[in-house]
Design a protein around this motif. Structure first.
Motif, PDB file in Angstrom:
ATOM      1  N   VAL A 148      -4.491 -11.339  -0.796  1.00 20.91           N
ATOM      2  CA  VAL A 148      -4.078 -10.114  -1.476  1.00 20.91           C
ATOM      3  C   VAL A 148      -5.284  -9.575  -2.225  1.00 20.91           C
ATOM      4  CG1 VAL A 148      -1.651 -10.757  -1.696  1.00 20.91           C
ATOM      5  CG2 VAL A 148      -3.265 -11.431  -3.477  1.00 20.91           C
ATOM      6  N   ILE A 167       4.113  -7.768  -4.024  1.00 19.33           N
ATOM      7  CA  ILE A 167       2.906  -7.494  -3.233  1.00 19.33           C
ATOM      8  C   ILE A 167       2.233  -6.218  -3.728  1.00 19.33           C
ATOM      9  CG2 ILE A 167       2.097  -6.849  -0.925  1.00 19.33           C
ATOM     10  CD1 ILE A 167       4.216  -8.760   0.193  1.00 19.33           C
ATOM     11  N   LEU A 173      -1.587  -6.567   0.612  1.00 18.30           N
ATOM     12  CA  LEU A 173      -2.255  -7.624   1.363  1.00 18.30           C
ATOM     13  C   LEU A 173      -3.577  -7.117   1.913  1.00 18.30           C
ATOM     14  CD1 LEU A 173       0.762  -8.996   3.471  1.00 18.30           C
ATOM     15  CD2 LEU A 173       0.078  -9.602   1.146  1.00 18.30           C
TER      16      LEU A 173
END
Length: 255
Positions: A148, A167, A173
């Motif tokens: 990430v 995320i 990512l």
């Protein structure tokens, strides 16, 4: 000369074969198939090392004040950081020590169930007639590691958040991340659970277990190219540069 070209060609084929395809990169590719699906939520349970903020009220604030740890604090002392320092720390046995009530077992309960338990004790032990109780976990955080853009320990204020939220908080990512096998590690009631999530499909979104909770750990694995290169190759653009450089070298040598 052929012996010289052979390993170079093999290296090029290996790198091209390791490239991430479009199908491996895109999130939620079948999202439309899960539109209008039913959502379910489960409230996380209180675990050891949680820090709780517990507010007890009554029609007469004076009689409720002794049951509140920080009833006399004002101003800057009411900041979240100060509340964390002076909140109720859940010990390894799942208990906290409250004023007057002393030891209260809250481990394994949801915050809502803990509210009911404390309220019942206040009434049954003849302390308050019609109290209000609010329980909230102050130190919610998750850890995200691997591929990430901003790994680390990230706090959040909600009871739970979605995996996509987590995320996003880690700034997405990287190109090198394997999106088909995101690992979610969670500790519940003294047991360690490991979930494997495929972000290229939307099938996981309806599973309440995949919402991020207090102390969760998310691990994002690098693809073979990134892993085999020891991190020297970070994204496809860099790979194309390497391929172009090697191709130019081959042309120069062949002339």
């Amino acid at each position: 000369m052929k012996k010289f070209f052979f390993p170079i060609i093999l290296s090029l084929l290996f790198m091209l074969g390791s490239c991430t395809t479009r199908k491996q990169m895109l999130y939620l590719q079948d999202l439309d198939s899960y539109a209008n699906s039913t959502l379910t939520y489960t409230s996380p349970k209180i675990q050891p090392n949680d820090i709780l903020k517990i507010d007890i009220g009554d029609l007469n604030p004076v009689v409720a004040a002794p049951f509140n740890m920080n009833s006399g604090t004002t101003g800057a002392q009411n900041s979240v950081d100060m509340m964390r320092l002076s909140g109720y720390l859940v010990n390894p046995q799942g208990t906290i020590m409250m004023p007057i009530l002393n030891e209260v077992k809250v481990g394994g309960l949801t915050p809502a169930n803990a509210e009911i338990k404390i309220k019942e004790r206040l009434i049954n032990e003849n302390y308050l007639v019609n109290p209000t109780v609010q329980v909230r976990v102050l130190n919610n955080k998750f850890t995200i590691l691997g591929e990430v853009n901003a790994p680390g320990v990230i706090p959040f204020s909600e009871e739970s958040i979605s995996l996509l939220d987590a995320i996003g908080m880690a700034r997405d990512l990287t190109y090198s991340a394997i999106r088909k096998d995101i690992k979610l590690i969670r500790e519940v009631d003294g047991k360690r659970l490991v979930y494997h999530i495929d972000l290229t499909t939307a099938s996981w979104m309806s599973n309440p277990n995949f919402r991020i909770r207090q102390n969760d750990v998310i691990v994002v694995t690098p693809n073979k190219l990134k892993a085999n290169s020891g991190g020297l190759i970070k994204d496809p653009i860099q790979l194309l540069g390497i391929v172009a450089s090697l191709s130019a070298l081959i042309i120069v040598i062949a002339q």
